[in-house]
Design a protein around this motif. Structure first.
Motif: not given
Ligand code: FES
Ligand code: FES
Lengths: 740, 151
Positions: B22, B35-46, B56, B58
């Motif tokens: 990412l 997009k980067n919304a969590c950088e933890q694999g939780e939101c799928g924006s990436c 993901c 990220c």
């Molecule tokens: S930024 Fe949220 S899953 Fe990658």
């Protein structure tokens, strides 16, 4: 010119759902959010934050950070000129901690470096010596000590009034995070002559501008704020986060500086929904008519004021909900503690008290043996009634009864829980037998004020301009995702007959404030200003052409095109600057009474839940709603607000809470702070009640917040109904259901 | 130095140490759609496709993607012609702030390409890793259901 035709009703006007102008760039990944901005030679900023809820700062040494190659600046409060303080209502928060840190995560220093990684490393290299102090984290203790941002006492009517049936209850609401998907971010670009341009995602450009110039001691014209693409807001962007830091770093280094919070930093970088402790006593006669309501409401405002005084006011003024009572006593306080600061989140104080008063209405109904929906109908407020707390006469629409009846009339699906484990409590992790799943139904009604209250000078500016191609609207109003940009276009089309409408976001030096994108106010405020500005432009154009109507080609009379838009504009500019205000409001008198509000909206929610009683898990099956919307300007956008708002209410009911332990946030990530997913989302049916209000364009009301107000209360009521437990706290935790 | 074929275009980039795919896409290649919304694999924006698999970005180290073909949201439309998922999302009101939208467009187009006639619950399950904070998901499901029926 011999074109002949009959002008038709303009396409894409009020009442339709045209596609949003930013929709295609967004689905293509081409829409630029504030986190996507970059310019050559820019630096990255990073923030040093307090690891303590409260501590004295003994010393700060930035030299180790500055010694790192690529680091351009490392700044503390000593580098801040001007007031050095900011705050939406009271400037009480230092730009960077000043001698003492007052909450976990408070900014202490900022650094800027050539790239993001170096900036992060530099932030960890700043050496801060703290002497930890005992944090004050109990809001009740804080109130005892007089540590409050505001105390509001309301009395109305005869305090000795009594009802035959009395119910009392104590309720709590947890701290909720807005969790807007785009984190705080921005880019500050120095102009080379002592000024700076800040591109930022915010809910209110002009109030940010005021706070940045005051806190840094800048001449106002030296700072221009530009709206950048916004990834949701929900209150999280009403306060300052990184705006001042970015400008400080850019001015100090003479280079552009970009900052993007990561998710963990976002959790501490914005204010949250106030946690609440509330006690209510409702007295009614045998027919269920409320005779007296008493409430004590304590909100934890955290370390700095933010909007606590206004959130508190809402919690207190709506302590009785959309119901009449001739005798009311409310004591409400917002405590100052060393917890993370709280402020604006969708629903803004009305959410918390609704959770309490609606639980009380259910208790009262049970005590009286009256159907809970019927009890609500008997006490429902309507136009010309008085708000129970303030005594204000409701002059606009408030169809509480119609809303309740419309929701009650929706068929209640009676099918049992399905077989697909993905739609059962716990999802595929369901461990209970399907037959043990318990279903419950809950009903709740909520009310909220629209726009700003208590004599706030609430206005919005819009400039409308006729161009050779159509209409251009200039505004500083924040489009946070809700679809204001579409509604502005629709209103301009209907007002002028011209379908080609361009919305231009002016910077703070080019146009006056649009006010905040909050309090459900922009459709009414910026929408209202757009309507008047466009009507004025159309009137001038029609007069100039001596015509009867306008469209994209020009001005028409007797089915003849008499002047093109280009001709009209060539004959001199046609534009109008409108400064729109809603009807004035007053401050409360010494009893907390007065005409403090500009208008109201009411909504009701009915939730159906399935509960696994063994693991204490909940699946929300349906949340149906009826909502008072005044007039629907864009059906699709209204439904979007309703569904999104209900989802946030469901989140607060069953999973969303920031956990604080002695001032320290324990779950500042999307791994640990749970948000509803596609599978958690209930089915929803919405009935829109149209009863035009007295001042919004075409009678429209704001629609953003009502979906979030009573949805939480309805879901928790449904869980009570399923389990028979009292459940006086939102969110409901598994252990509350299991009874541990 | 690693080689990536992104949306059909070959790139050679030099990611720093443990940098995520990412970050490489956004900060080195200027592809800001993911997009980067969590950088933890939780939101799928990436969300992106990595050799046809939905990931993901990220959570993928850029160096581990060496030699891979990556499809980002910028590669979903066929030039000026929107993918049917994109078209449906805009028309059905599935886009508000749009921050979740790139990830949902990638994940949903992948779902429709790989799963015959997904049911509503299949759609919800497949997208359960994509957080949307604005829409309450209803409009997105309404956008995708008719496409699922066609596929
Ligand atoms: S930024 Fe949220 S899953 Fe990658
Ligand atoms: S549209 Fe805003 S997060 Fe989905």
């Amino acid at each position: 010119m011999t074109i002949t035709k009959t002008p038709t009703v303009v396409a894409g006007g009020v009442g339709t759902s045209p596609i949003r102008p930013d929709g295609i760039p967004k689905v293509r990944g081409e829409f630029a959010y504030s986190s996507d901005l970059e310019v050559d030679g820019m630096l990255w900023g990073s923030t040093v934050r307090s690891p303590h809820a409260r501590a004295r700062i003994v010393s700060i040494d930035v030299a180790p950070a500055l010694a790192i190659r690529g680091v351009a600046a490392a700044l503390t409060i000593a580098d801040v000129g001007g007031r050095g303080l900011f705050g939406l209502i009271e400037p009480d928060q230092p730009v960077l901690a000043d001698g003492e840190v007052r909450f976990w995560g408070e900014p202490v220093a900022v650094v800027a470096a050539d790239d993001r990684e170096t900036a992060r490393i530099a932030a960890t290299a700043v050496v801060v010596h703290y002497e930890p102090l005992d944090p004050l984290t109990d809001p009740e203790r804080a109130e005892e000590l007089g540590e409050t941002f505001r105390v509001l006492d309301i009395t109305r009517g005869d305090p000795d009034a009594r009802g035959e049936v009395v119910v009392e209850g104590y309720y709590e609401v947890g701290m909720q995070d807005q969790a807007q998907l785009g984190t705080e971010s921005g880019l500050a670009i120095p102009d080379g002559s002592g000024g700076v341009d800040l591109h930022v995602s915010t809910q209110w450009l002009h109030v940010d501008h005021e706070q940045v110039v005051a806190s840094l001691g800048l001449p106002p014209e030296q700072l221009r704020l530009h709206l950048a693409g916004i990834g949701g807001a929900f209150g999280a962007r009403e306060d300052i986060s990184l705006q001042i830091h970015l400008c400080l770093l850019a001015l100090r280094t003479g280079r552009p500086v970009k900052m993007v919070y990561d998710r963990a930093e976002s959790f501490v970088g914005h204010v949250h929904r106030h946690p609440a402790r509330m006690w209510f006593r409702h007295e009614a006669d045998r027919d269920g008519i409320l005779r007296r309501v008493e409430a004590r409401i304590l909100l934890d405002g955290g370390a700095f004021a933010s909007t606590s005084p206004a959130v508190l006011a809402n919690a207190a003024y709506f302590a009785v909900g959309p119901y009449a009572s001739e005798s009311v006593t409310v004591h409400a306080a917002a405590a100052r503690t060393n917890n993370p600061p709280c402020g604006a989140m969708r629903g803004f104080g009305a959410v918390q008290s609704c959770f309490g008063y609606e639980a009380q209405m259910d208790r009262l109904a049970a005590a009286l043996g009256i159907d809970p929906v019927e009890l609500r109908l008997r006490n429902a407020l309507d136009r010309e009634d008085r708000i129970a707390t303030t005594g204000q006469v409701i002059v606009g629409s408030l169809p509480t009864r119609r809303v309740i009846e419309a929701l009650r009339a929706l068929p209640l699906p009676d099918e049992a829980p399905g077989d697909d484990p993905r739609r059962l409590p716990g999802g595929t992790g369901l461990t209970t037998s399907r037959a043990a799943v318990m279903r419950g139904v809950g009903f709740a009604v909520g009310i909220k004020n629209l726009a700003f209250s208590e004599a706030f000078d609430d206005f919005t500016e819009v400039r409308a301009e006729l161009t050779a191609d159509g209409i251009r609207i200039h505004t500083a109003a924040a489009e946070v995702g809700q679809g204001l940009v579409t509604v502005i276009q629709q209103i301009a089309r209907t007002a002028t007959g011209i379908s080609n409408v361009e919305v231009v976001w002016d910077h703070t030096g080019e146009i006056g404030s649009a006010g905040s994108t909050s309090a459900s106010r922009q459709t009414q405020m910026t929408g209202g200003a757009t309507l008047r500005a466009c009507e004025a432009v159309a009137a001038v154009a029609l007069a100039r052409a001596d015509a009867e109507s306008l469209d994209d080609e020009g001005a028409w009379r007797d089915d003849q095109l008499v002047m093109t838009l280009a001709d009209l504009v060539a004959a001199g500019p046609i534009e109008h600057l409108e400064r729109f205000r809603h009807p004035p409001t007053t401050p409360p008198d010494e009893h907390g009474n007065g005409d403090v509000h500009a208008g109201y909206a009411v909504a009701a929610h009915r939730a159906i839940v399935d509960v696994d009683p063994e693991l204490g898990l909940v699946h929300v099956v349906r949340v149906d709603t009826a909502q008072d919307v005044g007039r629907v300007l864009n059906p699709q956008a209204v439904i979007g607000q309703i569904e999104g708002g209900i989802m946030q209410g469901v989140g607060l009911a069953i999973m969303e809470e920031i956990v604080i332990d002695r001032g320290v946030m324990k779950n500042a990530s999307f791994t640990d702070y749970l948000l509803p997913t596609f599978l958690d989302a209930p089915d929803m049916t919405a009935v829109l009640i149209e009863e035009p209000d007295h001042w919004g364009p075409f009678g429209a009301k704001g629609v953003g917040e009502p979906p979030t107000i009573s949805s939480t209360a309805a879901v928790v009521a449904a869980i009570r109904n399923a389990t028979g437990r009292d459940l006086n706290r939102a969110p409901v935790r598994p252990e509350d259901i299991v009874g541990l | 130095m690693i080689r990536l074929t992104i949306n059909g275009v070959p790139h050679v980039v030099d990611p720093m140490g443990p940098e995520s795919l990412l970050t490489t896409l956004r900060d080195r290649l200027g592809l800001f759609g993911s997009k980067n919304a969590c950088e933890q694999g939780e939101c799928g924006s990436c969300s992106v496709l990595l050799d046809g698999r939905l990931v993901c970005s990220c959570l993928v180290m850029a160096v581990d993607a060496d030699g891979a073909a990556v499809t980002t949201v910028e590669g979903i439309a066929d030039g000026e012609t929107l993918h049917r998922v994109q078209e449906a999302m805009v028309n059905a009101g599935g886009v508000q702030c749009g921050f979740c939208t790139p990830g949902i467009v990638v994940a949903a187009s992948h779902l429709l390409a790989t799963t015959p006639s997904p049911t509503e619950t299949d759609i919800r399950e497949a997208l359960a890793g994509n957080i949307c904070r604005c829409t309450g998901y209803g409009a997105i499901v309404r956008a995708l259901e008719p496409l699922a029926a066609e596929s």
